[in-house]
Design a protein around this motif. Structure first.
Motif, PDB file in Angstrom:
ATOM      1  N   GLY A  52       1.061  -1.144  -0.296  1.00  0.00           N
ATOM      2  CA  GLY A  52       0.080  -0.243   0.105  1.00  0.00           C
ATOM      3  C   GLY A  52       0.486   0.937  -0.134  1.00  0.00           C
ATOM      4  N   PHE A  53       0.189   2.578   0.157  1.00  0.00           N
ATOM      5  CA  PHE A  53       0.894   3.855  -0.244  1.00  0.00           C
ATOM      6  C   PHE A  53       0.574   4.499   1.332  1.00  0.00           C
ATOM      7  CE2 PHE A  53       0.301   1.063  -4.162  1.00  0.00           C
ATOM      8  CZ  PHE A  53       1.208   1.790  -5.261  1.00  0.00           C
ATOM      9  N   ILE A  54       1.259   5.119   1.562  1.00  0.00           N
ATOM     10  CA  ILE A  54       1.336   6.641   2.016  1.00  0.00           C
ATOM     11  C   ILE A  54       1.838   7.997   1.448  1.00  0.00           C
ATOM     12  CG2 ILE A  54       2.127   7.616   4.437  1.00  0.00           C
ATOM     13  CD1 ILE A  54       1.944   4.731   5.693  1.00  0.00           C
ATOM     14  N   ILE A  55       1.120   8.516   1.441  1.00  0.00           N
ATOM     15  CA  ILE A  55       0.868   9.698   0.120  1.00  0.00           C
ATOM     16  C   ILE A  55       1.141  11.042   1.342  1.00  0.00           C
ATOM     17  CG2 ILE A  55       0.595  10.861  -1.634  1.00  0.00           C
ATOM     18  CD1 ILE A  55      -0.062   7.913  -2.275  1.00  0.00           C
ATOM     19  N   LEU A  56       2.374  11.717   1.720  1.00  0.00           N
ATOM     20  CA  LEU A  56       2.367  13.225   2.573  1.00  0.00           C
ATOM     21  C   LEU A  56       2.568  14.531   1.488  1.00  0.00           C
ATOM     22  CD1 LEU A  56       5.834  11.457   4.725  1.00  0.00           C
ATOM     23  CD2 LEU A  56       3.800  10.856   4.744  1.00  0.00           C
ATOM     24  N   GLY A  57       1.150  14.433   1.601  1.00  0.00           N
ATOM     25  CA  GLY A  57       1.666  15.485   0.650  1.00  0.00           C
ATOM     26  C   GLY A  57       0.272  15.694  -0.425  1.00  0.00           C
ATOM     27  N   GLN A  58      -0.783  15.979  -0.469  1.00  0.00           N
ATOM     28  CA  GLN A  58      -2.027  16.280  -1.560  1.00  0.00           C
ATOM     29  C   GLN A  58      -1.371  16.414  -2.287  1.00  0.00           C
ATOM     30  OE1 GLN A  58      -4.895  17.414   1.004  1.00  0.00           O
ATOM     31  NE2 GLN A  58      -6.865  15.586   0.464  1.00  0.00           N
ATOM     32  N   GLY A  59      -0.811  17.736  -2.456  1.00  0.00           N
ATOM     33  CA  GLY A  59      -0.666  19.198  -3.653  1.00  0.00           C
ATOM     34  C   GLY A  59      -1.402  19.090  -4.367  1.00  0.00           C
ATOM     35  N   THR A  60      -0.913  18.701  -5.509  1.00  0.00           N
ATOM     36  CA  THR A  60      -2.207  19.222  -7.055  1.00  0.00           C
ATOM     37  C   THR A  60      -2.577  18.118  -7.519  1.00  0.00           C
ATOM     38  OG1 THR A  60      -0.671  19.888  -8.374  1.00  0.00           O
ATOM     39  CG2 THR A  60      -2.064  21.894  -6.937  1.00  0.00           C
ATOM     40  N   ARG A  61      -2.594  17.000  -6.275  1.00  0.00           N
ATOM     41  CA  ARG A  61      -2.368  15.930  -7.066  1.00  0.00           C
ATOM     42  C   ARG A  61      -4.454  15.128  -6.965  1.00  0.00           C
ATOM     43  NH1 ARG A  61       2.351  12.543  -5.251  1.00  0.00           N
ATOM     44  NH2 ARG A  61       1.895  13.577  -3.135  1.00  0.00           N
ATOM     45  N   HIS A  62      -5.248  16.141  -6.501  1.00  0.00           N
ATOM     46  CA  HIS A  62      -6.656  14.523  -5.630  1.00  0.00           C
ATOM     47  C   HIS A  62      -7.088  14.047  -7.140  1.00  0.00           C
ATOM     48  CE1 HIS A  62     -10.067  14.708  -3.751  1.00  0.00           C
ATOM     49  NE2 HIS A  62     -10.772  15.351  -4.860  1.00  0.00           N
ATOM     50  N   VAL A  63      -7.244  14.507  -8.136  1.00  0.00           N
ATOM     51  CA  VAL A  63      -7.395  13.750  -8.780  1.00  0.00           C
ATOM     52  C   VAL A  63      -7.124  12.436  -9.257  1.00  0.00           C
ATOM     53  CG1 VAL A  63      -8.336  13.144 -11.414  1.00  0.00           C
ATOM     54  CG2 VAL A  63      -8.016  15.784 -10.082  1.00  0.00           C
TER      55      VAL A  63
END
Length: 327
Positions: free
Chosen positions: A120-131
Motif C-alpha cells: 500500500g501507499f502513504i502519500i505525504l502531501g496531497q499537493g495538486t494530485r487530488h484527481v
C-alpha cells in the motif's frame, strides 16, 4: 534450510518457524537453530520470502516532490512526518520504500502494487494530485493521504484542522488591531486553501473592514518564496499582518521584508504554520499554528494497515493550536 535442519537435528518446518519468529518454538530450540545458522553463514533471502507470502511487508511512502522546485524538498516538516511513519512501520516490522521512480501517474502506482512490490501507499502531501489520488482509490489501491480531510472524500486522509488554523491566525491579527492582511500560499493545494478560507472567515465574522491580499506561490521552495515576497513588498502597499502557508515560508517573508525595511513585530504581525523546531529559535521567534505531527505517523500507518486488512477506515482530523512567540 535442509542443511540447517540436519545440523541442528530438527525438522525443516522447525527451522522455518525459528527464522520467522514463531512463538511455537521453545527458546532452547530457537537458540540452537540460530547458532547453527550463523555458524554456517545462512541468511534469509527476504525478497524470496516475500514471494512465498501473501504480503510484501513493504509500504511505499510518496513525497510531494512536484510542489518543490527541481524536486528538492527543503521543508523540515515533511521529514518530521516521514520520521513518524518510519518509526511506526519499524514497530510493525514493515519495510519502507521511499518514492520509487515511475510514480508520476496512475499506471506507475498500479504497476508497483500489482507486481507485489508493496502492500500500500502513504502519500505525504496531497499537493495538486487530488484527481490522481481519487482515481487510485477508486481502482482499489490501498492508500492513506496526509492532507486536507474530507469526511465524505474518496480516500482516507489524515490531517490537521486547516480551517481552524486559518481562523486562529485571523483572530491573532484582530487582537493586534491589524487591518491589511496578506496570505502567502498556493490555494490550489486543498490544505492551503482551507487555511486561506479560515483566515477569510475570521475577517468576515469580526464585522470589521479588513482587507486581505493573496500572494500566490507556485513552489514551496524557500528561494522562490523569498523572491516573490521581495517583489510584493516593492510593488504593493505594506501589510500589517502576514499569514504564511508554512514556517519555512514565514522565514522567507521575514527575510525579504526586512531587506525592504519592513520588520516584524514592529511593522506587522506574522503567523506561520507547522511549528517546526527552527521556528522557536529563529530571530524573531515565529508565532505559528501547530499540527500534532508526533502522532500523525502512527495514525497514517494504522489506517493503511486497516485498509490492507480489508476494512474501511475513517479519515482523521487532528487539532491545531496557536503557538505565540515574538512575531
Amino acid at each position: 534450510m535442509s542443511d540447517i535442519a540436519r545440523l541442528a537435528k530438527v525438522s525443516k518446518p522447525t527451522v522455518s518457524r525459528v527464522l520467522n519468529g514463531s512463538p511455537l518454538v521453545t527458546a532452547e530450540t530457537r537458540d540452537r537453530v540460530l547458532e547453527v545458522a550463523r555458524a554456517n553463514g545462512y541468511a534469509v533471502n527476504r525478497n524470496a520470502q516475500k514471494l512465498r507470502q501473501s504480503r510484501a511487508n513493504t509500504v511505499t511512502v510518496v513525497l510531494d516532490f512536484g510542489s518543490h522546485r527541481a524536486g528538492a524538498i527543503g521543508d523540515p516538516f515533511i521529514f518530521e512526518l516521514l520520521a513518524g511513519v518510519s518509526e511506526a512501520l519499524s514497530i510493525r516490522d514493515q519495510d519502507l520504500l521511499l518514492s520509487p521512480p515511475g510514480l508520476s501517474d496512475a499506471r506507475g502506482f498500479q504497476d508497483l502494487y500489482r507486481a507485489r512490490a508493496t502492500d500500500g501507499f502513504i502519500i505525504l502531501g496531497q499537493g495538486t494530485r487530488h484527481v490522481l489520488l481519487t482515481s487510485l482509490a477508486k481502482a482499489g489501491l490501498p492508500l492513506v493521504v496526509w492532507g486536507a480531510v474530507d469526511p465524505g472524500g474518496p480516500y482516507c486522509a489524515v490531517g490537521s484542522d486547516n480551517l481552524a488554523g486559518g481562523r486562529l491566525a485571523g483572530e491573532r491579527f484582530l487582537a493586534r488591531g491589524a487591518k491589511r492582511w496578506l496570505f502567502v500560499g498556493n490555494i490550489d493545494h486543498a490544505e492551503i486553501d482551507l487555511r486561506f478560507k479560515g483566515l477569510q472567515q475570521a475577517a468576515r465574522d469580526s464585522g470589521q473592514d479588513i482587507v486581505i491580499d493573496h500572494l500566490a506561490i507556485d513552489s514551496m521552495a524557500y528561494a522562490l518564496t523569498f523572491q516573490r515576497a521581495a517583489d510584493y513588498i516593492r510593488d504593493h502597499a505594506r501589510p500589517d499582518a502576514v499569514f504564511a502557508f508554512s514556517d519555512t515560508a514565514a522565514m522567507a517573508v521575514i527575510g525579504a521584508f526586512r531587506a525592504a525595511g519592513h520588520q516584524t513585530p514592529q511593522d506587522y504581525a506574522l503567523v506561520g504554520y507547522n511549528n517546526i523546531p527552527p521556528a522557536a529559535h529563529f530571530t524573531p521567534g515565529i508565532t505559528t499554528i501547530e499540527q500534532e505531527t508526533g502522532i500523525a505517523g502512527a495514525i497514517l500507518v494504522e489506517k493503511l494497515m486497516q485498509l490492507i486488512d480489508g476494512t474501511r477506515p475513517k479519515s482523521v482530523m487532528l487539532p491545531t493550536r496557536l503557538i505565540v512567540r515574538d512575531t
